[in-house]
Write a protein that holds these residues in place. Structure first.
Motif, PDB file in Angstrom:
ATOM      1  N   SER A 176       0.832  -1.196   0.000  1.00 32.26           N
ATOM      2  CA  SER A 176       0.000   0.000   0.000  1.00 32.26           C
ATOM      3  C   SER A 176       0.873   1.255   0.000  1.00 32.26           C
ATOM      4  O   SER A 176       2.071   1.204   0.296  1.00 32.26           O
ATOM      5  N   VAL A 177       0.276   2.381  -0.317  1.00 34.18           N
ATOM      6  CA  VAL A 177       0.996   3.647  -0.365  1.00 34.18           C
ATOM      7  C   VAL A 177       1.588   3.990   1.000  1.00 34.18           C
ATOM      8  O   VAL A 177       2.684   4.535   1.095  1.00 34.18           O
ATOM      9  N   THR A 178       0.939   3.636   2.077  1.00 29.89           N
ATOM     10  CA  THR A 178       1.436   3.966   3.412  1.00 29.89           C
ATOM     11  C   THR A 178       2.667   3.149   3.790  1.00 29.89           C
ATOM     12  O   THR A 178       3.370   3.513   4.716  1.00 29.89           O
ATOM     13  N   ASP A 179       2.950   2.068   3.077  1.00 28.58           N
ATOM     14  CA  ASP A 179       4.116   1.235   3.365  1.00 28.58           C
ATOM     15  C   ASP A 179       5.367   1.675   2.602  1.00 28.58           C
ATOM     16  O   ASP A 179       6.439   1.134   2.825  1.00 28.58           O
ATOM     17  N   LYS A 180       5.235   2.641   1.724  1.00 24.20           N
ATOM     18  CA  LYS A 180       6.363   3.073   0.903  1.00 24.20           C
ATOM     19  C   LYS A 180       7.097   4.230   1.566  1.00 24.20           C
ATOM     20  O   LYS A 180       6.503   5.078   2.218  1.00 24.20           O
ATOM     21  N   THR A 181       8.403   4.249   1.378  1.00 24.04           N
ATOM     22  CA  THR A 181       9.233   5.329   1.901  1.00 24.04           C
ATOM     23  C   THR A 181       9.401   6.386   0.824  1.00 24.04           C
ATOM     24  O   THR A 181       9.784   6.076  -0.301  1.00 24.04           O
ATOM     25  N   ILE A 182       9.126   7.611   1.176  1.00 20.88           N
ATOM     26  CA  ILE A 182       9.310   8.730   0.256  1.00 20.88           C
ATOM     27  C   ILE A 182      10.523   9.521   0.736  1.00 20.88           C
ATOM     28  O   ILE A 182      10.639   9.844   1.912  1.00 20.88           O
ATOM     29  N   GLN A 183      11.436   9.805  -0.195  1.00 22.30           N
ATOM     30  CA  GLN A 183      12.635  10.553   0.129  1.00 22.30           C
ATOM     31  C   GLN A 183      12.800  11.712  -0.841  1.00 22.30           C
ATOM     32  O   GLN A 183      12.469  11.593  -2.015  1.00 22.30           O
ATOM     33  N   LEU A 184      13.323  12.805  -0.338  1.00 22.55           N
ATOM     34  CA  LEU A 184      13.678  13.946  -1.161  1.00 22.55           C
ATOM     35  C   LEU A 184      15.185  13.903  -1.362  1.00 22.55           C
ATOM     36  O   LEU A 184      15.939  13.845  -0.396  1.00 22.55           O
ATOM     37  N   GLN A 185      15.633  13.901  -2.609  1.00 22.84           N
ATOM     38  CA  GLN A 185      17.057  13.841  -2.901  1.00 22.84           C
ATOM     39  C   GLN A 185      17.408  14.925  -3.902  1.00 22.84           C
ATOM     40  O   GLN A 185      16.559  15.375  -4.669  1.00 22.84           O
ATOM     41  N   GLY A 186      18.644  15.327  -3.882  1.00 21.53           N
ATOM     42  CA  GLY A 186      19.091  16.338  -4.836  1.00 21.53           C
ATOM     43  C   GLY A 186      20.464  16.856  -4.462  1.00 21.53           C
ATOM     44  O   GLY A 186      21.083  16.385  -3.512  1.00 21.53           O
TER      45      GLY A 186
END
Length: 84
Positions: free
Chosen positions: A2-12
């Protein structure tokens, strides 16, 4: 999954410019930190995994763009060969 199980990261990447000229990014900031740590451009370049010429060219560019020396060479007889 599910979407809640995914890790979102900001990179740059972030780098500084002076009048449109690249002052430096992470590599040059790491070089300055290593120079401060070792007191030697040669040792700092090795620790930053770059050639002495690449390090010196980066220092020269940063010194010129900053309007004042960020790294100064000192007489070799001193304990540290450079001052940051």
């Amino acid at each position: 999954m599910s979407v809640t199980d995914k890790t979102i990261q900001l990179q740059g990447s972030v780098w500084m410019t002076v009048d449109g000229q690249s002052f430096g990014g992470a590599d040059r900031m790491a070089l300055l930190a290593k120079i401060a740590e070792y007191g030697s451009i040669t040792q700092a370049a090795k620790a930053a995994r770059m050639s002495y010429k690449t390090a010196w060219d980066a220092i020269d560019t940063m010194n010129n763009l900053a309007g004042e020396p960020l790294v100064e060479s000192l007489p070799a007889a001193r304990a540290a060969a450079v001052r940051v």
